[in-house]
Design a protein around this motif. Structure first.
Motif, PDB file in Angstrom:
ATOM      1  N   VAL A  67      -8.925   3.465   7.876  1.00 30.12           N
ATOM      2  CA  VAL A  67      -8.533   4.874   8.030  1.00 30.12           C
ATOM      3  C   VAL A  67      -7.442   4.982   9.094  1.00 30.12           C
ATOM      4  CG1 VAL A  67      -9.332   7.195   8.593  1.00 30.12           C
ATOM      5  CG2 VAL A  67     -10.813   5.643   7.293  1.00 30.12           C
ATOM      6  N   ALA A  68      -7.596   4.207  10.181  1.00 27.53           N
ATOM      7  CA  ALA A  68      -6.534   4.180  11.200  1.00 27.53           C
ATOM      8  C   ALA A  68      -5.231   3.705  10.575  1.00 27.53           C
ATOM      9  CB  ALA A  68      -6.943   3.263  12.359  1.00 27.53           C
ATOM     10  N   ALA A  69      -5.325   2.677   9.725  1.00 26.27           N
ATOM     11  CA  ALA A  69      -4.123   2.177   9.051  1.00 26.27           C
ATOM     12  C   ALA A  69      -3.525   3.259   8.158  1.00 26.27           C
ATOM     13  CB  ALA A  69      -4.460   0.931   8.226  1.00 26.27           C
ATOM     14  N   ALA A  70      -4.367   3.982   7.453  1.00 24.22           N
ATOM     15  CA  ALA A  70      -3.883   5.056   6.567  1.00 24.22           C
ATOM     16  C   ALA A  70      -3.194   6.148   7.386  1.00 24.22           C
ATOM     17  CB  ALA A  70      -5.053   5.634   5.771  1.00 24.22           C
ATOM     18  N   MET A  71      -3.755   6.461   8.544  1.00 24.81           N
ATOM     19  CA  MET A  71      -3.136   7.487   9.400  1.00 24.81           C
ATOM     20  C   MET A  71      -1.737   7.031   9.838  1.00 24.81           C
ATOM     21  SD  MET A  71      -6.591   8.420  11.562  1.00 24.81           S
ATOM     22  CE  MET A  71      -5.843   9.519  12.779  1.00 24.81           C
ATOM     23  N   LEU A  72      -1.592   5.729  10.109  1.00 26.32           N
ATOM     24  CA  LEU A  72      -0.281   5.211  10.529  1.00 26.32           C
ATOM     25  C   LEU A  72       0.699   5.164   9.364  1.00 26.32           C
ATOM     26  CD1 LEU A  72      -1.489   2.378  12.932  1.00 26.32           C
ATOM     27  CD2 LEU A  72      -0.373   4.544  13.561  1.00 26.32           C
ATOM     28  N   VAL A  73       0.179   5.005   8.162  1.00 29.95           N
ATOM     29  CA  VAL A  73       1.047   5.117   6.987  1.00 29.95           C
ATOM     30  C   VAL A  73       1.493   6.575   6.831  1.00 29.95           C
ATOM     31  CG1 VAL A  73       1.150   4.930   4.464  1.00 29.95           C
ATOM     32  CG2 VAL A  73       0.077   3.103   5.816  1.00 29.95           C
ATOM     33  N   ALA A  74       0.545   7.489   7.046  1.00 30.61           N
ATOM     34  CA  ALA A  74       0.867   8.916   6.925  1.00 30.61           C
ATOM     35  C   ALA A  74       1.923   9.336   7.952  1.00 30.61           C
ATOM     36  CB  ALA A  74      -0.400   9.757   7.077  1.00 30.61           C
ATOM     37  N   THR A  75       1.785   8.820   9.177  1.00 30.64           N
ATOM     38  CA  THR A  75       2.760   9.198  10.223  1.00 30.64           C
ATOM     39  C   THR A  75       4.045   8.402  10.116  1.00 30.64           C
ATOM     40  OG1 THR A  75       1.865   7.540  11.741  1.00 30.64           O
ATOM     41  CG2 THR A  75       0.913   9.763  11.864  1.00 30.64           C
ATOM     42  N   GLY A  76       4.050   7.383   9.278  1.00 32.16           N
ATOM     43  CA  GLY A  76       5.261   6.581   9.088  1.00 32.16           C
ATOM     44  C   GLY A  76       5.312   5.318   9.927  1.00 32.16           C
ATOM     45  N   ALA A  81       2.209  -6.401   3.983  1.00 37.19           N
ATOM     46  CA  ALA A  81       2.045  -6.977   5.325  1.00 37.19           C
ATOM     47  C   ALA A  81       0.582  -7.257   5.611  1.00 37.19           C
ATOM     48  CB  ALA A  81       2.604  -6.018   6.376  1.00 37.19           C
ATOM     49  N   ASN A  82       0.334  -8.362   6.299  1.00 35.14           N
ATOM     50  CA  ASN A  82      -0.975  -8.533   6.931  1.00 35.14           C
ATOM     51  C   ASN A  82      -0.920  -7.824   8.282  1.00 35.14           C
ATOM     52  OD1 ASN A  82      -0.664 -11.136   5.060  1.00 35.14           O
ATOM     53  ND2 ASN A  82      -2.851 -10.735   5.363  1.00 35.14           N
ATOM     54  N   VAL A  83      -2.070  -7.476   8.804  1.00 37.42           N
ATOM     55  CA  VAL A  83      -2.126  -6.590   9.975  1.00 37.42           C
ATOM     56  C   VAL A  83      -1.373  -7.156  11.171  1.00 37.42           C
ATOM     57  CG1 VAL A  83      -3.721  -5.574  11.669  1.00 37.42           C
ATOM     58  CG2 VAL A  83      -4.204  -5.380   9.220  1.00 37.42           C
ATOM     59  N   GLU A  84      -1.434  -8.479  11.371  1.00 40.29           N
ATOM     60  CA  GLU A  84      -0.775  -9.046  12.553  1.00 40.29           C
ATOM     61  C   GLU A  84       0.746  -8.944  12.481  1.00 40.29           C
ATOM     62  OE1 GLU A  84      -2.420 -10.662  10.291  1.00 40.29           O
ATOM     63  OE2 GLU A  84      -1.559 -12.630   9.815  1.00 40.29           O
ATOM     64  N   GLU A  85       1.281  -8.587  11.328  1.00 40.80           N
ATOM     65  CA  GLU A  85       2.731  -8.420  11.207  1.00 40.80           C
ATOM     66  C   GLU A  85       3.174  -7.008  11.591  1.00 40.80           C
ATOM     67  OE1 GLU A  85       4.321 -10.716   7.564  1.00 40.80           O
ATOM     68  OE2 GLU A  85       2.277 -10.145   6.987  1.00 40.80           O
ATOM     69  N   LEU A  86       2.226  -6.150  11.927  1.00 38.67           N
ATOM     70  CA  LEU A  86       2.520  -4.754  12.258  1.00 38.67           C
ATOM     71  C   LEU A  86       2.259  -4.533  13.747  1.00 38.67           C
ATOM     72  CD1 LEU A  86       0.664  -3.307   9.152  1.00 38.67           C
ATOM     73  CD2 LEU A  86       3.149  -3.601   9.417  1.00 38.67           C
ATOM     74  N   ASP A  87       2.834  -3.464  14.305  1.00 40.70           N
ATOM     75  CA  ASP A  87       2.658  -3.184  15.732  1.00 40.70           C
ATOM     76  C   ASP A  87       1.185  -2.867  16.003  1.00 40.70           C
ATOM     77  OD1 ASP A  87       2.738  -2.385  18.352  1.00 40.70           O
ATOM     78  OD2 ASP A  87       4.174  -0.749  18.047  1.00 40.70           O
ATOM     79  N   PRO A  88       0.524  -3.649  16.842  1.00 45.40           N
ATOM     80  CA  PRO A  88      -0.916  -3.421  17.038  1.00 45.40           C
ATOM     81  C   PRO A  88      -1.234  -2.204  17.897  1.00 45.40           C
ATOM     82  CG  PRO A  88      -0.175  -5.238  18.435  1.00 45.40           C
ATOM     83  CD  PRO A  88       0.999  -4.849  17.568  1.00 45.40           C
ATOM     84  N   ARG A  89      -0.295  -1.783  18.734  1.00 49.88           N
ATOM     85  CA  ARG A  89      -0.638  -0.771  19.754  1.00 49.88           C
ATOM     86  C   ARG A  89      -1.025   0.597  19.161  1.00 49.88           C
ATOM     87  NH1 ARG A  89       0.475  -2.802  24.966  1.00 49.88           N
ATOM     88  NH2 ARG A  89       0.281  -0.667  25.706  1.00 49.88           N
ATOM     89  N   ASN A 145      -6.920  -9.359  13.678  1.00 56.87           N
ATOM     90  CA  ASN A 145      -5.519  -9.764  13.502  1.00 56.87           C
ATOM     91  C   ASN A 145      -4.631  -8.989  14.480  1.00 56.87           C
ATOM     92  OD1 ASN A 145      -7.127  -9.964  11.022  1.00 56.87           O
ATOM     93  ND2 ASN A 145      -5.290 -10.867  10.098  1.00 56.87           N
ATOM     94  N   ALA A 146      -4.940  -7.708  14.680  1.00 59.77           N
ATOM     95  CA  ALA A 146      -4.181  -6.898  15.641  1.00 59.77           C
ATOM     96  C   ALA A 146      -4.396  -7.429  17.059  1.00 59.77           C
ATOM     97  CB  ALA A 146      -4.598  -5.436  15.538  1.00 59.77           C
ATOM     98  N   TYR A 147      -5.630  -7.843  17.364  1.00 64.47           N
ATOM     99  CA  TYR A 147      -5.889  -8.453  18.684  1.00 64.47           C
ATOM    100  C   TYR A 147      -5.013  -9.692  18.879  1.00 64.47           C
ATOM    101  CZ  TYR A 147     -10.304  -5.716  19.143  1.00 64.47           C
ATOM    102  OH  TYR A 147     -11.254  -4.727  19.259  1.00 64.47           O
TER     103      TYR A 147
END
Lengths: 413, 413
Positions: free
Chosen positions: B361-370, B378-386, B157-159
Motif C-alpha cells: 500500500v505504501a508502494a501504491a501511494m508512492l505510485v499515486a504521488t509519482g 523495478a525491484n524495491v531496492e532499485e527505488l528510493d527507500p526513504r 530490500n529497501a533496508y
C-alpha cells in the motif's frame, strides 16, 4: 477330502496364503486368487511357480473381481467350485465376502475384523457390530465361518485357548504382546495396508479389565517387555480385534493387547494424526474436490509388499498368561519368533505378511480335514488349538513357551 | 493525483491491504477487491466499515474474479477505472495479472515471486524465469511494475538500499533475518498459504556468496541471532525471493536469507516432507484418482487468516549489513518489530499478514504521488527507500537501526 480354495486379495498377505496353499495342495485342492487388479493375482501365480511351491500338480489361477459385488463373488465361487474362501483382501470387504459365502454354503476364513469406511473404533465388542450378527444364520445354514485366523488375531487366540486348556485351572490375565524388531530401511512405512494400520490406532483404546471395557488413549500406557530373541521392547496398550472376542471367551480374565512402537513411529504418527492427515473423513480442497486424507497418506507411503526384499530382523508375538493351576499362581509366555528374511526367501513376502498369511491356510487345511469344519461361526479360541498349532509348527511358525520351567518348543504332533 | 486501486486476492494479506488503502484513501482513490469467492471480498469490505477505516468517503467494493483469466481481469481493471493493481492473491497468479496490467497500461505491484504449479525452486535468479522477461515490455510501454513489495521481499530490500546509500561506501554482506516469535496456540499452522509457505522450503537453498550461487539443503545451516525485543532466536539459511534480486543489485555483496524455526516446526516439516506429503506432484490413490498431497495438507491445516484472534507475540525482521565506510569496517542492523495483537486490533489480521500487507500500500501511494511511478519494472531496492520507509513509519511498521551507536528509531520525514 481335498477342498478347493478361493483367495480374496492380492497383497503381501495373499501372496503368503497362495504360497502356503500351494505347498499344501495335497490337503487343499484348486487354488484361485481374485482381486480387482488381475495383474496382481498373476504376479502371485508367477511367484508360486518361480519357487516351485506347488506340492503336487494342480489348479492355480488368477481372476479379476470386485469383491464388494456380492453376486460377482458368488459367481466366481461357483465357477471355480471353491469350497473355502480365504479372505485376505481389505477389511472393508469382509461382510460382502461373508454374505457370498453364506449364500453359497462356502466356508469362510478371514484374518481381521470388518471395517466400515467412515467409521472408526465403534462400540465394543467390535465383532458384535458386524460379524456376530451373522452367527445364527451361519449355524442355521451349517456354514463354517472362522473369524480372525491370522496371527493376531488368530494364533494368539489359539495360544490363549491352549493356556486355558492345558496350563491353568483359572486364567486371570491375558496380555498379548506384538513386537516387530525388524528393520525395513525406509524413513517410514506400515507393515500392513496403511489405511487399516492407522485406523487401528486413531480411535480410543479398548481393553477388557475387571469385567468391563476400559478406555485409554493411544500411547497413554507403555511398558517394556523383555522378550526372547528380540530383547527388551517398549510396547503400548492398543485396541485390537482379538481383545473383543477373548473378552467373551476367557471366562472373565483381563485381556489387553500391547504393540511395540519405536519413538520414530510414534513421532510420525503423532504429527500425521495431530494435523488430521490420518482422518477417514473427507476434507475439501481449495478447488472444491473432496479427499480422504488417510487415502493420500497411504498413496505416499511405501507399498507394504515392497518392503520385503530389504526387510531384516525378527518378530516376536505371544501371550503372557497369568492365573492359577493346582491352587498356585503361575505365568507362562506362549510365543513365536519369525524372521523377515526367512519369510522373503521362502515366499517372497516380509515377516509381518508371513505371520498373518500362514495361519489362515492352516485353518483352511483343518476345514478340509474336517477338524475345524464346525458348520457355524467361531472365533479361533473356540476351536481346538492343538491341531492348528501343530500345522503351524510344520509350516514356519513354531510355538514356544517360556515359564518357570524354562524356554522350550511345544510339540503337538 | 489520486489513483484507483484494484486488490487481487481476499486472504489475510488482502485484508490488511484493503484496510491500509482505506486509511489512506485521500492519497489512493477507489478501492476494489477481487477474488474467486466474492463472499471473501465482501467480508473484507464489511471489516473495513466495521473499523471505520475509510479516511474519507469513497468507493470500496468486492468483485468475483478468476484472475487466471487475463481477459476477465482486464475487463475488471477497465470497468473499475483502476490505475494500480495490488496483487496479493496466490503467487500462481502473478504472470497472468501482470499480463493484464501490461495490456491495459496499469501499474502492477506484488509481494511474492511468481510460482508455477508443478515446479519448485527453479534456476536462480528466480526473477529471471518469469518477471524479468517482461522488463523490456514494461519499459517500452511505460508501465510501472514493482516486484516483491511486501516485507520480505520488499521492506528488507529497501533496508539494503538504505544501508548502501547512507551507511556504507561498500557493502560486503547482507544477511536478512526473519523471526516470528509469536504464538498462535495451534498444534501446527503456517502463517501464509501453506502451499506457498512449504514450497519455499522443499527445494534447494540458494544464497549468493563470493559472486556466485551457493546451494545448501534446508535446515543444513543454522545460526542463533540475538535480536532486539524477541531475544536469541535460532534461524536457518533458506531460499527466498529477495536474494534473487539483491544478488544483482548490491554490487556483488554476499546475500543470505535466514528464517527462524522452532524445533517443533522443523519436526513436523521433516515428517511431512520425508513422507512426500509436501510434494506438488500428484500421487495416484487406490481408486485411481490423482491428488497433489500438498493441497491435502493445506486443506487439513488451519486457514492462516483464522489464526489472527489468538495470535500473540512479536516479529522481528531486518537486515544485518556489513561493509566499509570511510575506510573502516562497520555493521548495522536495520529492522522492524511488529506485534500480532496490535495488528489484529487495527485491521483484524495477524502480524505476518500485517507486515506483508502494509508495504504494497505504501508502494501504491508512492505510485499515486509519482515518486515511485517509474514507468518500468523495478525491484524495491532499485527505488528510493526513504519515502517508502517514511510512509511505513506512519503506518505501523517503523524502521529502527542498531549499530555501534546504539539502538534507535530512524526518521525519514
Amino acid at each position: 477330502m481335498k477342498k478347493n480354495v478361493l483367495i480374496i486379495g492380492a497383497g503381501g498377505v495373499a501372496q503368503v496364503v497362495a504360497h502356503k496353499c500351494a505347498q499344501n495342495n495335497d490337503v487343499l485342492g484348486d487354488i484361485n486368487i481374485a482381486s480387482r487388479t488381475k495383474a496382481k493375482c498373476d504376479a502371485i501365480v508367477a511367484s508360486v511357480h518361480e519357487k516351485n511351491a506347488l506340492k503336487q500338480e494342480g489348479v492355480l489361477a488368477g481372476h479379476a473381481l470386485d469383491a464388494m459385488d456380492i453376486e460377482a463373488t458368488k459367481a466366481l465361487i461357483r465357477s471355480t467350485n471353491s469350497e473355502i474362501v480365504i479372505n485376505v483382501g481389505t477389511a472393508f470387504l469382509n461382510m460382502s465376502v461373508m454374505r457370498a459365502c453364506l449364500d453359497t454354503g462356502t466356508a469362510y476364513i478371514d484374518t481381521a475384523i470388518h471395517e466400515e469406511p467412515g467409521k472408526i473404533c465403534e462400540t465394543p465388542p467390535w465383532y458384535g457390530n458386524y460379524e456376530w450378527k451373522r452367527a445364527d444364520e451361519a449355524a442355521e445354514k451349517g456354514v463354517t465361518v472362522i473369524l480372525g485366523a491370522g496371527f493376531d488375531p488368530g494364533v494368539v487366540n489359539a495360544y490363549a485357548a491352549l493356556a486355558k486348556n492345558d496350563y491353568f485351572d483359572k486364567v486371570t490375565d491375558v496380555d498379548i504382546v506384538d513386537i516387530n524388531a525388524g528393520s525395513h530401511g525406509k524413513y517410514f512405512a506400515t507393515n500392513f495396508d496403511p489405511e487399516i494400520n492407522f485406523r487401528e490406532f486413531t480411535g480410543v483404546v479398548y481393553s477388557w479389565q475387571n469385567g468391563e471395557w476400559q478406555t485409554n488413549k493411544m500411547f497413554e500406557i507403555g511398558k517394556t517387555y523383555d522378550l526372547p530373541v528380540v530383547g527388551p521392547s517398549k510396547a503400548y496398550l492398543c485396541g485390537h480385534d482379538e481383545v473383543h472376542s477373548l473378552a467373551k471367551n476367557m471366562d472373565g480374565a483381563d485381556v489387553r493387547f500391547w504393540m511395540g512402537f519405536g519413538d520414530h513411529y510414534i513421532n510420525v504418527f503423532t504429527v500425521l494424526k495431530s494435523i488430521g492427515l490420518l482422518s477417514e473423513q473427507p476434507v475439501k480442497l481449495a478447488n472444491g474436490d473432496e479427499v480422504v486424507p488417510l487415502k493420500v497418506v497411504k498413496a505416499c507411503l511405501p507399498d507394504p509388499a515392497s518392503l520385503a526384499p530389504e526387510y531384516t530382523g525378527k518378530t516376536c508375538i505371544g501371550d503372557f498368561v497369568k492365573g492359577t493351576k493346582d491352587g498356585k499362581e503361575r505365568e507362562v509366555f506362549i510365543y513365536n519368533v519369525a524372521d523377515h528374511k526367512d519369510a522373503y526367501n521362502e515366499v517372497g513376502s516380509q515377516g509381518i505378511s508371513y505371520t498373518a498369511g500362514v495361519p489362515p491356510v492352516a485353518a483352511a487345511m483343518l476345514v478340509a480335514t474336517g477338524e475345524w469344519d464346525v458348520k457355524r461361526m467361531a472365533n479361533v479360541e473356540e476351536l481346538d488349538p492343538r491341531p492348528f498349532l501343530n500345522i503351524l509348527n510344520h509350516n514356519g511358525l513354531p510355538t514356544r513357551i517360556k515359564d518357570a520351567d524354562g524356554d522350550r518348543a511345544l510339540d503337538f504332533s
